[in-house]
Write a protein that holds these residues in place. Structure first.
Motif, mmCIF file in Angstrom:
data_model
loop_
_atom_site.group_PDB
_atom_site.id
_atom_site.type_symbol
_atom_site.label_atom_id
_atom_site.label_comp_id
_atom_site.label_asym_id
_atom_site.label_seq_id
_atom_site.Cartn_x
_atom_site.Cartn_y
_atom_site.Cartn_z
ATOM 1 N N ARG A 127 0.720 -1.075 0.492
ATOM 2 C CA ARG A 127 0.291 0.135 0.173
ATOM 3 C C ARG A 127 0.932 1.062 0.171
ATOM 4 N NH1 ARG A 127 -0.947 -1.925 5.485
ATOM 5 N NH2 ARG A 127 0.329 -0.978 6.931
ATOM 6 N N THR A 128 2.000 1.035 0.490
ATOM 7 C CA THR A 128 3.052 2.253 0.164
ATOM 8 C C THR A 128 3.819 2.350 -0.861
ATOM 9 O OG1 THR A 128 5.203 1.143 1.723
ATOM 10 C CG2 THR A 128 3.021 1.733 2.572
ATOM 11 N N TYR A 129 3.869 1.020 -1.617
ATOM 12 C CA TYR A 129 4.579 1.629 -3.298
ATOM 13 C C TYR A 129 3.938 2.964 -4.173
ATOM 14 C CZ TYR A 129 7.178 -2.738 -2.561
ATOM 15 O OH TYR A 129 8.206 -2.881 -2.033
ATOM 16 N N SER A 130 4.818 3.400 -5.030
ATOM 17 C CA SER A 130 3.960 3.800 -6.093
ATOM 18 C C SER A 130 4.270 3.484 -7.045
ATOM 19 C CB SER A 130 5.451 4.923 -6.569
ATOM 20 O OG SER A 130 6.626 4.200 -6.572
ATOM 21 N N LYS A 131 3.072 3.465 -8.192
ATOM 22 C CA LYS A 131 2.753 2.748 -9.628
ATOM 23 C C LYS A 131 4.190 2.133 -9.433
ATOM 24 C CE LYS A 131 1.097 3.273 -14.097
ATOM 25 N NZ LYS A 131 0.724 1.582 -14.115
ATOM 26 N N GLY A 132 5.249 3.424 -10.099
ATOM 27 C CA GLY A 132 6.582 2.155 -10.212
ATOM 28 C C GLY A 132 7.125 1.145 -9.564
ATOM 29 N N ASN A 133 6.592 1.309 -8.542
ATOM 30 C CA ASN A 133 7.148 0.028 -7.345
ATOM 31 C C ASN A 133 6.544 -1.235 -7.563
ATOM 32 O OD1 ASN A 133 10.023 0.862 -6.015
ATOM 33 N ND2 ASN A 133 8.867 2.843 -4.577
ATOM 34 N N ARG A 134 5.705 -0.469 -8.318
ATOM 35 C CA ARG A 134 4.368 -1.893 -8.321
ATOM 36 C C ARG A 134 4.737 -2.545 -9.186
ATOM 37 N NH1 ARG A 134 0.092 2.061 -6.288
ATOM 38 N NH2 ARG A 134 -0.615 2.070 -8.973
ATOM 39 N N GLN A 135 5.006 -1.657 -10.601
ATOM 40 C CA GLN A 135 5.367 -2.971 -11.341
ATOM 41 C C GLN A 135 6.826 -3.119 -11.337
ATOM 42 O OE1 GLN A 135 3.294 -1.750 -13.907
ATOM 43 N NE2 GLN A 135 4.180 -3.100 -15.191
ATOM 44 N N LYS A 136 7.505 -2.898 -10.563
ATOM 45 C CA LYS A 136 8.778 -3.251 -9.971
ATOM 46 C C LYS A 136 8.528 -5.002 -9.251
ATOM 47 C CE LYS A 136 12.342 0.187 -9.359
ATOM 48 N NZ LYS A 136 13.113 1.131 -8.088
ATOM 49 N N VAL A 137 7.469 -5.181 -8.233
ATOM 50 C CA VAL A 137 6.782 -5.869 -8.223
ATOM 51 C C VAL A 137 6.647 -7.210 -9.486
ATOM 52 C CG1 VAL A 137 5.390 -7.061 -6.468
ATOM 53 C CG2 VAL A 137 6.678 -5.723 -5.492
ATOM 54 N N ALA A 138 5.462 -6.494 -9.822
ATOM 55 C CA ALA A 138 4.726 -7.786 -11.359
ATOM 56 C C ALA A 138 5.989 -8.174 -12.082
ATOM 57 C CB ALA A 138 4.062 -7.200 -11.850
ATOM 58 N N LEU A 139 7.311 -6.950 -12.483
ATOM 59 C CA LEU A 139 8.488 -7.817 -13.491
ATOM 60 C C LEU A 139 9.092 -8.722 -12.201
ATOM 61 C CD1 LEU A 139 9.775 -3.723 -14.786
ATOM 62 C CD2 LEU A 139 8.510 -6.259 -15.991
ATOM 63 N N ILE A 140 9.361 -8.246 -11.188
ATOM 64 C CA ILE A 140 10.124 -9.312 -10.272
ATOM 65 C C ILE A 140 9.423 -10.577 -10.332
ATOM 66 C CG2 ILE A 140 11.630 -9.595 -8.352
ATOM 67 C CD1 ILE A 140 12.019 -6.319 -8.650
ATOM 68 N N ALA A 141 8.416 -10.386 -10.245
ATOM 69 C CA ALA A 141 8.165 -11.718 -10.001
ATOM 70 C C ALA A 141 8.420 -12.408 -11.419
ATOM 71 C CB ALA A 141 6.410 -11.498 -9.491
ATOM 72 N N ALA A 142 7.720 -12.325 -12.620
ATOM 73 C CA ALA A 142 7.101 -12.769 -13.700
ATOM 74 C C ALA A 142 8.720 -13.031 -14.048
ATOM 75 C CB ALA A 142 7.029 -11.805 -14.666
ATOM 76 N N LEU A 143 9.908 -12.470 -14.215
ATOM 77 C CA LEU A 143 11.354 -12.640 -14.950
ATOM 78 C C LEU A 143 11.723 -13.566 -13.675
ATOM 79 C CD1 LEU A 143 12.082 -8.510 -15.496
ATOM 80 C CD2 LEU A 143 11.175 -9.658 -16.873
ATOM 81 N N SER A 144 11.633 -13.593 -12.468
ATOM 82 C CA SER A 144 12.249 -14.291 -11.909
ATOM 83 C C SER A 144 11.556 -16.124 -12.037
ATOM 84 C CB SER A 144 11.844 -14.202 -10.513
ATOM 85 O OG SER A 144 12.233 -13.360 -9.489
ATOM 86 N N THR A 145 10.648 -15.769 -13.046
ATOM 87 C CA THR A 145 10.140 -18.032 -13.366
ATOM 88 C C THR A 145 10.885 -17.895 -14.426
ATOM 89 O OG1 THR A 145 8.171 -16.655 -14.103
ATOM 90 C CG2 THR A 145 8.018 -17.223 -12.033
ATOM 91 N N ASP A 146 11.288 -19.097 -14.736
ATOM 92 C CA ASP A 146 11.967 -19.698 -15.531
ATOM 93 C C ASP A 146 11.338 -19.707 -17.009
ATOM 94 O OD1 ASP A 146 13.959 -20.471 -17.915
ATOM 95 O OD2 ASP A 146 13.901 -22.633 -16.771
ATOM 96 N N ALA A 147 10.556 -19.154 -17.365
ATOM 97 C CA ALA A 147 9.191 -19.324 -18.632
ATOM 98 C C ALA A 147 9.330 -19.589 -20.075
ATOM 99 C CB ALA A 147 7.900 -18.288 -18.264
ATOM 100 N N ASP A 148 9.596 -20.037 -20.664
ATOM 101 C CA ASP A 148 8.924 -19.970 -22.404
ATOM 102 C C ASP A 148 9.272 -18.748 -23.324
ATOM 103 O OD1 ASP A 148 10.787 -22.467 -22.121
ATOM 104 O OD2 ASP A 148 9.166 -23.229 -21.833
ATOM 105 N N LEU A 149 7.631 -18.346 -22.748
ATOM 106 C CA LEU A 149 7.464 -16.700 -23.144
ATOM 107 C C LEU A 149 7.329 -16.334 -22.377
ATOM 108 C CD1 LEU A 149 6.516 -15.753 -24.929
ATOM 109 C CD2 LEU A 149 3.651 -16.735 -25.588
ATOM 110 N N TYR A 150 6.881 -14.722 -22.498
ATOM 111 C CA TYR A 150 6.564 -13.751 -21.680
ATOM 112 C C TYR A 150 6.030 -13.191 -22.004
ATOM 113 C CZ TYR A 150 10.512 -14.894 -18.693
ATOM 114 O OH TYR A 150 12.014 -15.907 -17.612
ATOM 115 N N ILE A 151 4.580 -12.291 -21.530
ATOM 116 C CA ILE A 151 4.134 -11.587 -22.206
ATOM 117 C C ILE A 151 3.750 -10.217 -20.986
ATOM 118 C CG2 ILE A 151 1.385 -11.273 -23.037
ATOM 119 C CD1 ILE A 151 1.666 -14.465 -23.585
#
Length: 303
Positions: free
Chosen positions: A128-152
């Protein structure tokens, strides 16, 4: 090898066609740029590919599987980042990242910690304390931490500062080198130009241009800046010349590729003092299409 493909993809809401015959194809190890202004159909296409929406007509396949019927199997190999991120306000950023990693059945602590450091995120703070940019970082880190074959990635750098955008771009190049495929929906045309192997431009639910950047730039011709000893009063009448602008003592204009040789010969007859040429940018191509259709390009976010 084709990772993602749509053929004649159509999605209607009542009488309104949000998508009208969309054809795109993403190969393994390819970064595919998907661009267009608000309301053009980018996010609708992505929702069909993720199995969130069912297509009215046409086909959408990911890894050769039907995007609607086999969505569960597809999701095991796909990582997704939305452009507008909502997080649980009472969880910390680190807890949200860990939750998403566990939901995928992965254990990527080293990669998670590395990305938290690279993106300069404080994982101990409540969401709740995060700015829009920091919320975006959370989503990016969560997705990029996974070993996916396709990133959308749908507007993945929305809200990030230029330094974090550069970190993201570095990650994209690393993922591409590792053979990963990326569908990148973005309104930041310089980002698309820098990262993407192929580009599709969508307008009002239809693909109006697609291909490699080199192929698309060929369609718009070459940008020429020239200063001559004598004025060139008849330049506007020379075949293949358009978009003439006065830039100080020089003239700037576009030349169709097939007429470039003849135009340079014409210009040289007036005594060339300075001559510069460059390929058109993706932004120039984008604006050209929207101005030609009488629609002003809104390059801020895209759905």
């Amino acid at each position: 090898m084709t990772i993602l493909k749509t053929v004649g993809l159509t999605k209607k809401f009542g009488d309104f066609a949000a998508l009208d015959g969309v054809d795109i194809e993403v190969e393994q190890g390819e970064v595919y740029g998907f661009i267009g202004p608000n309301g053009s159909g980018k996010s609708t296409t992505i929702r069909v590919l993720l199995g969130i929406l069912k297509a009215t007509e046409g086909e959408a396949t990911v890894f050769g599987k039907d995007a609607w019927k086999e969505a569960v199997d597809i999701h095991k190999r796909v990582a997704y980042v939305p452009g507008d991120v909502d997080l649980w306000p009472n969880l910390t950023g680190g807890e949200v990242i860990d939750l998403f990693i566990k939901l995928r059945g992965g254990n990527s602590k080293n990669r998670r910690d590395e990305l938290i450091q690279r993106f300069d995120l404080d994982p101990a703070k409540k969401c709740r304390t995060y700015s829009k940019g920091n919320r975006q970082k959370v989503a990016l880190i969560a997705a990029l931490s996974t070993d996916a074959d396709l990133y959308i990635l749908d507007e993945p750098t929305s809200g990030l500062d230029p330094l974090m955008e550069r970190i993201f771009q570095e990650w994209v190049m690393e993922a591409k080198a590792a053979g990963k495929s990326i569908l990148l929906s973005s309104h930041i045309l310089s980002e698309v130009e820098k990262l993407c192997d192929k580009v599709a431009i969508i307008r009002q639910g239809k693909i109006i241009e697609k291909g490699t950047l080199k192929e698309l730039q060929h369609l718009t011709g070459t940008i020429v800046l020239v200063e001559t000893k004598e004025p060139m009063p008849e330049l506007a009448g020379v075949k293949g010349v358009r978009g003439i602008e006065q830039k100080g003592e020089a003239l700037s204009f576009q030349v169709d590729q097939e007429e470039l040789d003849n135009v340079i010969r014409y210009v040289s007859g007036f005594g060339i003092l300075r001559l510069e040429s460059s390929p058109p940018t993706l932004e120039e191509l984008f604006i050209r299409h929207y101005e030609a259709s009488g629609t002003r390009a809104e390059t801020g976010g895209g759905r």
